[in-house]
Scaffold this motif. Structure first.
Motif, PDB file in Angstrom:
ATOM      1  N   PHE A  91      11.027  41.001 -11.940  1.00 63.58           N
ATOM      2  CA  PHE A  91       9.844  41.418 -12.713  1.00 63.58           C
ATOM      3  C   PHE A  91      10.230  42.565 -13.663  1.00 63.58           C
ATOM      4  O   PHE A  91       9.897  42.536 -14.855  1.00 63.58           O
ATOM      5  N   ASP A  92      10.954  43.557 -13.145  1.00 62.06           N
ATOM      6  CA  ASP A  92      11.404  44.685 -13.992  1.00 62.06           C
ATOM      7  C   ASP A  92      12.300  44.164 -15.123  1.00 62.06           C
ATOM      8  O   ASP A  92      12.193  44.592 -16.276  1.00 62.06           O
ATOM      9  N   PHE A  93      13.218  43.284 -14.735  1.00 60.08           N
ATOM     10  CA  PHE A  93      14.190  42.745 -15.704  1.00 60.08           C
ATOM     11  C   PHE A  93      13.442  41.993 -16.812  1.00 60.08           C
ATOM     12  O   PHE A  93      13.692  42.201 -18.011  1.00 60.08           O
ATOM     13  N   ALA A  94      12.467  41.164 -16.415  1.00 56.53           N
ATOM     14  CA  ALA A  94      11.698  40.393 -17.408  1.00 56.53           C
ATOM     15  C   ALA A  94      10.953  41.331 -18.349  1.00 56.53           C
ATOM     16  O   ALA A  94      10.958  41.142 -19.574  1.00 56.53           O
ATOM     17  N   ASN A  95      10.325  42.366 -17.802  1.00 60.24           N
ATOM     18  CA  ASN A  95       9.569  43.296 -18.653  1.00 60.24           C
ATOM     19  C   ASN A  95      10.492  44.006 -19.641  1.00 60.24           C
ATOM     20  O   ASN A  95      10.119  44.241 -20.800  1.00 60.24           O
ATOM     21  N   ALA A  96      11.713  44.347 -19.194  1.00 61.17           N
ATOM     22  CA  ALA A  96      12.681  44.989 -20.108  1.00 61.17           C
ATOM     23  C   ALA A  96      13.080  44.010 -21.226  1.00 61.17           C
ATOM     24  O   ALA A  96      13.275  44.415 -22.372  1.00 61.17           O
ATOM     25  N   ILE A  97      13.194  42.733 -20.886  1.00 62.97           N
ATOM     26  CA  ILE A  97      13.543  41.712 -21.900  1.00 62.97           C
ATOM     27  C   ILE A  97      12.411  41.603 -22.933  1.00 62.97           C
ATOM     28  O   ILE A  97      12.653  41.586 -24.144  1.00 62.97           O
ATOM     29  N   PHE A  98      11.160  41.579 -22.443  1.00 60.49           N
ATOM     30  CA  PHE A  98      10.026  41.439 -23.374  1.00 60.49           C
ATOM     31  C   PHE A  98       9.888  42.682 -24.256  1.00 60.49           C
ATOM     32  O   PHE A  98       9.584  42.585 -25.443  1.00 60.49           O
ATOM     33  N   LYS A  99      10.141  43.847 -23.675  1.00 59.82           N
ATOM     34  CA  LYS A  99      10.048  45.089 -24.454  1.00 59.82           C
ATOM     35  C   LYS A  99      11.095  45.072 -25.576  1.00 59.82           C
ATOM     36  O   LYS A  99      10.783  45.352 -26.738  1.00 59.82           O
ATOM     37  N   ALA A 100      12.319  44.705 -25.233  1.00 62.17           N
ATOM     38  CA  ALA A 100      13.404  44.740 -26.225  1.00 62.17           C
ATOM     39  C   ALA A 100      13.227  43.679 -27.302  1.00 62.17           C
ATOM     40  O   ALA A 100      13.707  43.843 -28.425  1.00 62.17           O
ATOM     41  N   SER A 101      12.540  42.584 -26.966  1.00 65.46           N
ATOM     42  CA  SER A 101      12.438  41.489 -27.942  1.00 65.46           C
ATOM     43  C   SER A 101      11.079  41.472 -28.645  1.00 65.46           C
ATOM     44  O   SER A 101      10.794  40.544 -29.408  1.00 65.46           O
ATOM     45  N   ASP A 102      10.241  42.502 -28.370  1.00 66.27           N
ATOM     46  CA  ASP A 102       8.901  42.578 -28.978  1.00 66.27           C
ATOM     47  C   ASP A 102       8.061  41.337 -28.707  1.00 66.27           C
ATOM     48  O   ASP A 102       7.283  40.913 -29.568  1.00 66.27           O
ATOM     49  N   ILE A 103       8.229  40.747 -27.546  1.00 68.48           N
ATOM     50  CA  ILE A 103       7.387  39.604 -27.165  1.00 68.48           C
ATOM     51  C   ILE A 103       6.199  40.150 -26.386  1.00 68.48           C
ATOM     52  O   ILE A 103       6.370  40.925 -25.441  1.00 68.48           O
ATOM     53  N   THR A 104       4.994  39.762 -26.815  1.00 70.69           N
ATOM     54  CA  THR A 104       3.802  40.218 -26.101  1.00 70.69           C
ATOM     55  C   THR A 104       3.354  39.114 -25.159  1.00 70.69           C
ATOM     56  O   THR A 104       2.930  38.049 -25.591  1.00 70.69           O
ATOM     57  N   VAL A 105       3.462  39.373 -23.883  1.00 71.44           N
ATOM     58  CA  VAL A 105       3.027  38.408 -22.874  1.00 71.44           C
ATOM     59  C   VAL A 105       2.566  39.212 -21.663  1.00 71.44           C
ATOM     60  O   VAL A 105       3.157  40.248 -21.340  1.00 71.44           O
ATOM     61  N   LYS A 106       1.510  38.737 -21.029  1.00 69.32           N
ATOM     62  CA  LYS A 106       1.044  39.427 -19.822  1.00 69.32           C
ATOM     63  C   LYS A 106       1.966  39.053 -18.675  1.00 69.32           C
ATOM     64  O   LYS A 106       2.333  37.873 -18.524  1.00 69.32           O
TER      65      LYS A 106
END
Ligand SMILES: NC(=O)c1ccc[n+]([C@@H]2O[C@H](COP(=O)([O-])OP(=O)(O)OC[C@H]3O[C@@H](n4cnc5c(N)ncnc54)[C@H](OP(=O)(O)O)[C@@H]3O)[C@@H](O)[C@H]2O)c1
Length: 289
Positions: free
Chosen positions: A222-237
C-alpha cells in the motif's frame, strides 16, 4: 573482464545488457533460445567458446503462484540448473553470480520485532511457498559447488521492463477510480539498476558469499503504491486492506525486509532509496513511449 548473461531477456537480464553495452564491457547476452541453462553440454560449450570471467545468472522461474503446481519447471530453473551451472563455473574458475529472493525466509510477522532492520544474511531460512523452497535449494546447490560465487537476495523486483508491481500500479491507477492494496505485508523493493550497480560494487570488492539488497526503509505494498502514484501524478483513491482480502494460490511472507548491512560494509555505506528508484523507472518508461 568478459561477462556471460543468462536469461538476458528478463527484467534483470535486460538491465545487465544495457549496463554492459553502455559501459563498453565485453559480454554475451543469452536467453532460452540461444542457451538453455538446463542443457549442461550447451552451457559447457558456451563457457569453452566465450571464456567469460563472470557468469550472471538472471534466469529463474518467477511465477510464485504457478510454482505451487508447476513443480518441475520451478525445480529445474530455480534449483537444479543453477547448481549445475555453478559447478561448471567452479571447474572453469569463473565467478558465478546468482540472484535469490526474500522468500527464502518464513516472514512471520513477529520477525518484524526480532529484526527491525530486516533479515540479516545469516538469519534462519524457512520458506513458506514452493518458489521460495526451490530458490533456497538453488542457493544451497550453488554453495555446494564451491566458493567463487555471489548469492544476492533481492525483493519485490521492479524495472521499466517486463511485468512488475510498479508497472501494474501505473496501469490500474489510470484505469480505475479506486484501488484496494495489501497493507499487512512488510518489505522493501529492489530496482534492477540498483542490483546491477550493487553487483558491480561487490564484484569489485572481491568479497564472495551471500548479500542482501533492497531499497532503504520498510514499506507495505500500500505504501509502495501510494509512492508510485505520488511520483507519477496519478490521482486515484487507495485503501489499505489485509492480504486475506486477496487470497493467493501461494502463501506470502508477512514480513520480508532484508538487512543490507553486509552490502553497505563492502560498498562504502552505499544505499538505494525507493523514491529515487520509482522516479528512475518513470523516466525510463517516458523515454520508451
Ligand atoms: N521478479 C521479482 O519480483 C523477484 C523478486 C525477488 C527475487 N527475484 C529474482 O531475481 C532474478 C531475476 O528475476 P526477473 O524478474 O528478472 O526474472 P524474469 O523477468 O522472469 O526473467 C527470467 C528470464 O529467464 C529466461 N529463461 C527461462 N528459462 C530459461 C532457460 N531454461 N534457459 C535460459 N533462460 C531461461 C526467461 O525466459 P521466458 O520468459 O521465455 O521464460 C526470462 O527471459 C531471479 O533470480 C528471481 O528469482 C525476482
Amino acid at each position: 573482464m568478459k561477462y556471460l548473461i543468462l536469461g538476458a531477456k528478463g527484467q534483470l537480464g535486460l538491465e545487465w545488457t544495457k549496463y554492459l553495452q553502455s559501459h563498453q564491457i565485453p559480454y554475451l547476452a543469452t536467453d532460452r533460445d540461444e542457451l538453455d541453462i538446463t542443457e549442461q553440454q550447451a552451457v559447457e560449450d558456451c563457457l569453452n567458446q566465450f571464456k567469460p570471467d563472470v557468469v550472471l545468472n538472471c534466469v529463474a522461474y518467477t511465477n510464485v503462484d504457478g510454482a505451487e503446481t508447476e513443480t518441475d519447471a520451478n525445480e529445474r530453473l530455480n534449483h537444479t540448473a543453477p547448481g549445475l551451472v555453478a559447478k561448471l563455473c567452479e571447474a572453469h574458475r569463473i565467478t558465478f553470480v546468482h540472484y535469490s529472493t526474500d522468500y527464502v525466509f518464513s516472514g512471520k510477522i513477529t520477525d518484524k520485532q526480532v529484526y527491525p532492520d530486516g533479515y540479516p544474511v545469516d538469519a534462519p531460512v524457512s520458506p513458506v511457498n514452493q518458489y521460495g523452497a526451490a530458490k533456497l535449494r538453488g542457493e544451497q546447490a550453488v554453495q555446494a559447488a564451491g566458493e567463487n560465487h555471489l548469492i544476492i537476495r533481492i525483493a519485490w523486483l521492479c524495472s521499466a521492463y517486463g511485468k512488475n508491481f510498479l508497472k501494474t500500479m501505473l496501469r490500474l491507477g489510470q484505469e480505475k477510480p479506486k484501488l484496494s492494496i495489501v497493507n499487512d505485508q512488510f518489505g522493501s523493493p529492489t530496482f534492477t539498476f540498483d542490483v546491477v550497480d550493487a553487483t558491480a560494487a561487490i564484484l569489485a570488492s572481491g568479497q564472495r558469499g551471500v548479500f542482501h539488497l533492497t531499497s532503504e526503509g520498510m514499506y507495505t505494498w500500500f505504501d509502495f503504491a501510494n509512492a508510485i502514484f505520488k511520483a507519477s501524478d496519478i490521482t486515484v483513491k487507495t485503501e489499505g486492506v489485509d492480504s486475506s482480502a486477496y487470497p493467493m494460490v501461494a502463501k506470502r511472507p508477512a514480513f520480508s525486509k532484508l538487512d543490507n548491512s553486509r552490502f553497505k560494509a563492502v560498498a562504502g555505506g552505499k544505499t538505494y532509496q525507493m523514491e529515487q528508484g520509482i522516479r528512475r523507472v518513470l523516466d525510463e518508461l517516458n523515454k520508451q513511449s
